[in-house]
Design an enzyme around this catalytic site. Structure first.
Site, PDB file in Angstrom:
ATOM      1  N   TYR A 136      63.476  13.604 -35.450  1.00 36.35           N
ATOM      2  CA  TYR A 136      63.023  12.283 -35.023  1.00 36.35           C
ATOM      3  C   TYR A 136      63.466  11.930 -33.605  1.00 36.35           C
ATOM      4  O   TYR A 136      63.171  10.849 -33.122  1.00 36.35           O
ATOM      5  CB  TYR A 136      63.545  11.205 -35.989  1.00 36.35           C
ATOM      6  CG  TYR A 136      62.767  11.139 -37.277  1.00 36.35           C
ATOM      7  CD1 TYR A 136      62.906  12.125 -38.245  1.00 36.35           C
ATOM      8  CD2 TYR A 136      61.879  10.096 -37.540  1.00 36.35           C
ATOM      9  CE1 TYR A 136      62.202  12.074 -39.439  1.00 36.35           C
ATOM     10  CE2 TYR A 136      61.173  10.032 -38.739  1.00 36.35           C
ATOM     11  CZ  TYR A 136      61.341  11.023 -39.678  1.00 36.35           C
ATOM     12  OH  TYR A 136      60.638  10.955 -40.851  1.00 36.35           O
ATOM     13  N   LYS A 182      69.476  22.887 -45.224  1.00 39.98           N
ATOM     14  CA  LYS A 182      68.820  24.188 -45.298  1.00 39.98           C
ATOM     15  C   LYS A 182      69.679  25.128 -44.459  1.00 39.98           C
ATOM     16  O   LYS A 182      69.215  25.749 -43.499  1.00 39.98           O
ATOM     17  CB  LYS A 182      67.375  24.063 -44.775  1.00 39.98           C
ATOM     18  CG  LYS A 182      66.515  25.288 -44.972  1.00 39.98           C
ATOM     19  CD  LYS A 182      66.139  25.558 -46.418  1.00 39.98           C
ATOM     20  CE  LYS A 182      65.365  26.882 -46.520  1.00 39.98           C
ATOM     21  NZ  LYS A 182      65.086  27.264 -47.925  1.00 39.98           N
ATOM     22  N   ASP A 215      65.055  22.698 -50.672  1.00 39.33           N
ATOM     23  CA  ASP A 215      63.966  23.135 -51.562  1.00 39.33           C
ATOM     24  C   ASP A 215      64.418  23.072 -53.022  1.00 39.33           C
ATOM     25  O   ASP A 215      63.704  22.565 -53.895  1.00 39.33           O
ATOM     26  CB  ASP A 215      63.450  24.531 -51.183  1.00 39.33           C
ATOM     27  CG  ASP A 215      64.561  25.526 -50.877  1.00 39.33           C
ATOM     28  OD1 ASP A 215      65.743  25.142 -50.848  1.00 39.33           O
ATOM     29  OD2 ASP A 215      64.237  26.718 -50.663  1.00 39.33           O
ATOM     30  N   ASP A 239      63.735  11.737 -45.290  1.00 38.99           N
ATOM     31  CA  ASP A 239      62.414  11.113 -45.365  1.00 38.99           C
ATOM     32  C   ASP A 239      61.630  11.703 -46.533  1.00 38.99           C
ATOM     33  O   ASP A 239      61.059  10.979 -47.350  1.00 38.99           O
ATOM     34  CB  ASP A 239      61.662  11.362 -44.049  1.00 38.99           C
ATOM     35  CG  ASP A 239      60.239  10.825 -44.096  1.00 38.99           C
ATOM     36  OD1 ASP A 239      60.057   9.682 -44.550  1.00 38.99           O
ATOM     37  OD2 ASP A 239      59.311  11.563 -43.698  1.00 38.99           O
ATOM     38  N   ASP A 243      60.680  10.023 -50.761  1.00 36.48           N
ATOM     39  CA  ASP A 243      59.366   9.761 -51.373  1.00 36.48           C
ATOM     40  C   ASP A 243      59.341  10.366 -52.777  1.00 36.48           C
ATOM     41  O   ASP A 243      58.813   9.763 -53.717  1.00 36.48           O
ATOM     42  CB  ASP A 243      58.213  10.345 -50.536  1.00 36.48           C
ATOM     43  CG  ASP A 243      57.626   9.323 -49.560  1.00 36.48           C
ATOM     44  OD1 ASP A 243      58.385   8.444 -49.099  1.00 36.48           O
ATOM     45  OD2 ASP A 243      56.412   9.394 -49.257  1.00 36.48           O
TER      46      ASP A 243
HETATM   47  C1  IPM Z   1      59.829   6.018 -43.694  1.00 38.89           C
HETATM   48  C2  IPM Z   1      58.550   6.299 -42.964  1.00 38.89           C
HETATM   49  C3  IPM Z   1      58.865   6.471 -41.485  1.00 38.89           C
HETATM   50  C4  IPM Z   1      59.827   7.635 -41.335  1.00 38.89           C
HETATM   51  C5  IPM Z   1      57.647   6.656 -40.566  1.00 38.89           C
HETATM   52  C6  IPM Z   1      56.628   5.562 -40.758  1.00 38.89           C
HETATM   53  C7  IPM Z   1      58.051   6.787 -39.124  1.00 38.89           C
HETATM   54  O1  IPM Z   1      57.919   7.412 -43.499  1.00 38.89           O
HETATM   55  O2  IPM Z   1      60.445   4.975 -43.420  1.00 38.89           O
HETATM   56  O3  IPM Z   1      60.225   6.817 -44.547  1.00 38.89           O
HETATM   57  O4  IPM Z   1      59.402   8.786 -41.254  1.00 38.89           O
HETATM   58  O5  IPM Z   1      61.030   7.381 -41.296  1.00 38.89           O
HETATM   59 MN    MN Z   2      58.910   8.210 -45.257  1.00 39.09          MN
END
Ligand code: IPM
Ligand code: MN
Length: 346
Positions: A136, A182, A215, A239, A243
């Site tokens: 990032y 990793k 992984d 990140d 999710d």
């Molecule tokens: C999150 C989002 C952001 C990230 C994006 C929108 C830049 O996916 O907050 O997880 O990758 O951090």
């Molecule tokens: Mn995200």
């Protein structure tokens, strides 16, 4: 003294979920006698399209005077990818040095998890995602059409402060810290993570030190989520695995996060995006935003109020009044969810 809360409702479903979080804040503040004032900022896609800039000059200095920021969501279909993400979200995370991205993965009772036979006692961990470095950093470039460079950057300072935060947090929880990396391939970058994890770990002999390659982590999070208590990882992997974490805790509609500068101004947000196709229909799930607001209260030191909000959310989930946590399938409206939460505040 009154807290100064900056609110960036943002794009898509951001404003409607934020409205509910603020409604709940107003109720809990009344009960707990918390004083605050709100400054609302119009940043996001529409602001960019009409002003031709993402943020006004000097805004970060203004943000630095706030107590905390609550953000809805950023992302607009008419703005090219990256502009708002980098220009607003990452700009604030980096500019305010919010070096921790704290993302609890907690299944509340009554919420459906796609993992068979797992219950709230099995899914309760927190991911400490480093929030200022890694892929990032934005350092890279493009040579003609053939060569691109996207660099993964780490610093000892950046890794160490993140790892220390994670150890301290593990100490307040179930005393188990898992480093996710990793390091079998990224021997330089994640080699340094390993080194610092062990070095700092010497000061935390009461904490069980654990490791998983990223992984394998994706597999264990589904198969044995109960193994995890506190997890620490780099920005990019954090990140991705959060999710995955969101889906096992009931979906994007319920997963909150905090961008934390322990010495400065922090920003709280649902981890979902702006979901433009669900916007303005009144059926987006505000729970993630309400829980993000609770994290904000906790961060401000209002632990009792934070706990009240979390308990109220938990009761609403348990009540079965929300049929499904996904937008459009809840069986109740966005604002009804806010009302339900307020009804359980006590
Ligand atoms: C999150 C989002 C952001 C990230 C994006 C929108 C830049 O996916 O907050 O997880 O990758 O951090
Ligand atoms: Mn995200």
């Amino acid at each position: 003294m009154a807290y100064r809360i900056g609110v960036i409702p943002g794009d898509g479903i951001g404003p409607e979920v934020t409205r509910e979080a603020l409604k709940v804040l107003s109720s809990v503040a009344q009960i707990c006698n918390i004083k605050y004032e709100i400054t609302e900022y119009p940043f996001g896609g529409e602001y960019y399209l009409s002003h031709n800039k993402v943020l006004p000059d000097g805004i970060l200095d203004e943000f630095k005077k706030l107590s905390a920021i609550l953000l809805g969501a950023i992302g607009h279909p008419d703005v090219p990818p990256g502009v708002l993400e980098k220009g607003v979200l990452l700009k604030i995370r980096f500019g305010l040095d919010q070096y921790i991205n704290l993302r609890p993965v907690k299944l509340y009772p009554g919420i459906y998890t796609p993992i068979k036979n797992k219950t709230p006692k099995d899914i309760d961990f927190v991911v400490v995602r480093e929030n200022t470095e890694c892929l990032y950093s934005g350092i890279g470039g493009r040579l003609r059409d053939e060569v691109v460079i996207e660099t993964m950057i780490y610093t000892r300072k950046g890794i160490e402060r993140c790892i220390r935060y994670a150890y301290d947090l593990a100490r307040k929880r179930r005393k188990r810290l898992t480093l996710v990396d990793k390091s079998n391939v990224l021997v330089y970058g994640h080699g340094l993570w390993q080194e610092i994890f062990k070095e700092v770990g010497k000061e935390y002999s009461d904490i069980t030190q654990d490791h998983a390659h990223v992984d394998a982590m994706c597999m264990w999070m589904i198969k044995n989520p109960e193994w995890f208590d506190t997890v620490v990882t780099c920005n990019m992997f954090g990140d991705i695995i959060t999710d995955l974490g969101a889906i096992i805790q009931g979906g994007m509609g319920v997963a909150p996060g905090g961008n934390i500068n322990p010495e400065g101004v922090s920003m709280f947000e649902p981890i979902h995006g702006s979901a433009p196709k669900h916007a303005n229909k009144g059926f987006a799930n505000p729970i993630a935003s309400i829980l993000a607001m609770a994290m904000m209260l906790d961060n401000l030191g209002e632990t009792k109020a934070a706990e009240m909000v979390e308990n109220a959310v938990s009761s609403v989930c348990q009540s079965g009044r929300i049929k499904d946590m996904s937008a459009g399938k809840m069986g109740v409206s966005t604002s009804e969810v806010g009302d339900l939460v307020i009804g359980y505040l006590k």
